[in-house]
Design an enzyme around this catalytic site. Structure first.
Site, mmCIF file in Angstrom:
data_model
loop_
_atom_site.group_PDB
_atom_site.id
_atom_site.type_symbol
_atom_site.label_atom_id
_atom_site.label_comp_id
_atom_site.label_asym_id
_atom_site.label_seq_id
_atom_site.Cartn_x
_atom_site.Cartn_y
_atom_site.Cartn_z
ATOM 1 N N GLY A 60 0.819 -1.205 0.000
ATOM 2 C CA GLY A 60 0.000 0.000 0.000
ATOM 3 C C GLY A 60 0.850 1.250 0.000
ATOM 4 N N VAL A 116 18.212 0.188 -1.933
ATOM 5 C CA VAL A 116 17.731 -0.678 -3.004
ATOM 6 C C VAL A 116 16.546 -0.024 -3.710
ATOM 7 C CG1 VAL A 116 16.705 -2.912 -3.566
ATOM 8 C CG2 VAL A 116 18.496 -2.768 -1.826
ATOM 9 N N ASN A 123 12.541 4.775 -6.647
ATOM 10 C CA ASN A 123 12.393 4.411 -8.054
ATOM 11 C C ASN A 123 12.115 5.632 -8.921
ATOM 12 O OD1 ASN A 123 12.440 1.282 -7.967
ATOM 13 N ND2 ASN A 123 11.070 1.861 -6.308
ATOM 14 N N LYS A 155 4.296 -1.249 -9.522
ATOM 15 C CA LYS A 155 4.222 0.213 -9.425
ATOM 16 C C LYS A 155 5.615 0.843 -9.400
ATOM 17 C CE LYS A 155 5.243 0.214 -4.829
ATOM 18 N NZ LYS A 155 6.218 0.999 -4.071
ATOM 19 N N ALA A 163 8.184 5.366 4.183
ATOM 20 C CA ALA A 163 8.696 5.045 5.514
ATOM 21 C C ALA A 163 8.785 6.290 6.400
ATOM 22 C CB ALA A 163 10.060 4.377 5.397
ATOM 23 N N ASP A 195 -0.979 3.083 -4.150
ATOM 24 C CA ASP A 195 0.475 2.935 -4.081
ATOM 25 C C ASP A 195 1.141 3.486 -5.336
ATOM 26 O OD1 ASP A 195 2.834 2.265 -2.858
ATOM 27 O OD2 ASP A 195 2.591 0.095 -3.043
#
Length: 295
Positions: free
Chosen positions: A107, A249, A226, A161, A111, A214
């Site tokens: 979802g 990452v 991303n 996504k 963070a 999301d």
């Protein structure tokens, strides 16, 4: 007692959230200066595990610890598709753990905002709805939990996504405008849904927080790793340098390869993922890819 396995940004955020309501410990490969940090052997003794490690490291984790967790109740918070076996994470986990012991959470959830206790909505999906309910009780009131049984849909949405977010970052970096980016994201949602339907996912999943929610978050903010990869690609930076600078990452880079291969093998139409793949792995120029997509 709940153990969070993985102490990166998202793992630390989940630990921050659930520790407000229940007793929890956290672990990772490297020692972290976090309250209630324990070594992994100690963490795996607990009945409830929340796995928050990089998707590409899941296979190695299970090879090392699969025997120790086969009777545990597991919530997987990792997002991605293994780009060596091209398997979804639930398929990899089910080689070691019964599907009745597995749940998956996804979802719109940066963070940083979770750590600030800002309102957040997540979906927990499992073939065992009572297990999903059990895990939902660990989350504090500022996180709204929806329960679903569409494991394939929730997992694919959380992985795919990130690929669309890379494309959106490229679109933004090329200064193509809000109209173009909105069109790209909208078509990205359709593409995600088309890909997931092949694997039996439900369309409603992609109209909810795990899908559209999301995607809209990740494809519209520099808080998204991303999205930042896409921005830097649009500036002509080399992928290896981008990932080094990022220091974290960016799952979309690896998920792109997996989706491209899976789609090619199954004749699924995925034009955005295909173009992102060509940019990442075939050195196609970003402006050429976006031009091809929008023409």
């Amino acid at each position: 007692m709940v153990s969070v396995v993985g102490a990166g940004a998202w793992g630390s955020a989940i630990y921050h959230a659930i520790s407000q309501k229940t007793k929890a410990v956290i672990t990772s490969r490297r020692k972290r200066d976090i309250a209630n940090f324990v070594d992994i052997k100690e963490a795996l003794k607990n009945e409830y595990l929340i796995i928050v490690i990089a998707a590409q490291a899941i296979r190695d984790f299970l090879i090392n610890y699969g025997e120790k967790i086969k009777h545990k109740k597991i919530l997987v918070a990792s997002k991605g598709i293994d780009n060596k076996s091209f398997k979804f994470l639930n398929e990899i986990f089910e080689e070691y753990v019964s599907s009745n012991q597995l749940a998956f959470v996804s979802g719109p959830s940066f963070a940083k905002e979770v750590k600030e206790n800002k309102p957040t909505a997540l979906v927990i999906a499992s073939k065992n709805l009572s297990l999903a309910q059990e895990f939902s009780k660990f989350f504090p009131d500022f996180i709204k939990i929806y329960i679903d049984e569409d494991v394939a849909g929730v997992e694919i949405a959380g992985a795919y996504k990130n690929v669309i977010a890379i494309a959106a970052g490229i679109c933004e970096g090329l200064n193509l405008g809000n109209n173009a980016k909105a069109a790209l994201i909208a078509r990205g949602l359709v593409e995600m849904d088309r890909f997931a339907k092949f694997f039996g996912a439900k369309q409603n999943t992609f109209l909810g927080v795990a899908g559209a929610g999301d995607l809209f978050l990740t494809a519209n903010s520099t808080m998204s790793r991303n999205y930042r990869v896409g921005l830097n690609l649009s500036k002509g930076k080399i992928l290896e340098d981008i990932l080094t600078e990022l220091g974290e990452v960016a799952e979309g880079v690896y998920t792109t390869k997996a989706i491209y291969t899976i789609a090619k093998n199954n004749n699924i139409y995925t034009p955005i993922a295909n173009e992102v793949y060509k940019i990442l792995y075939e050195d196609k120029k970003p402006h050429e890819s976006l031009k091809d997509l929008l023409s």
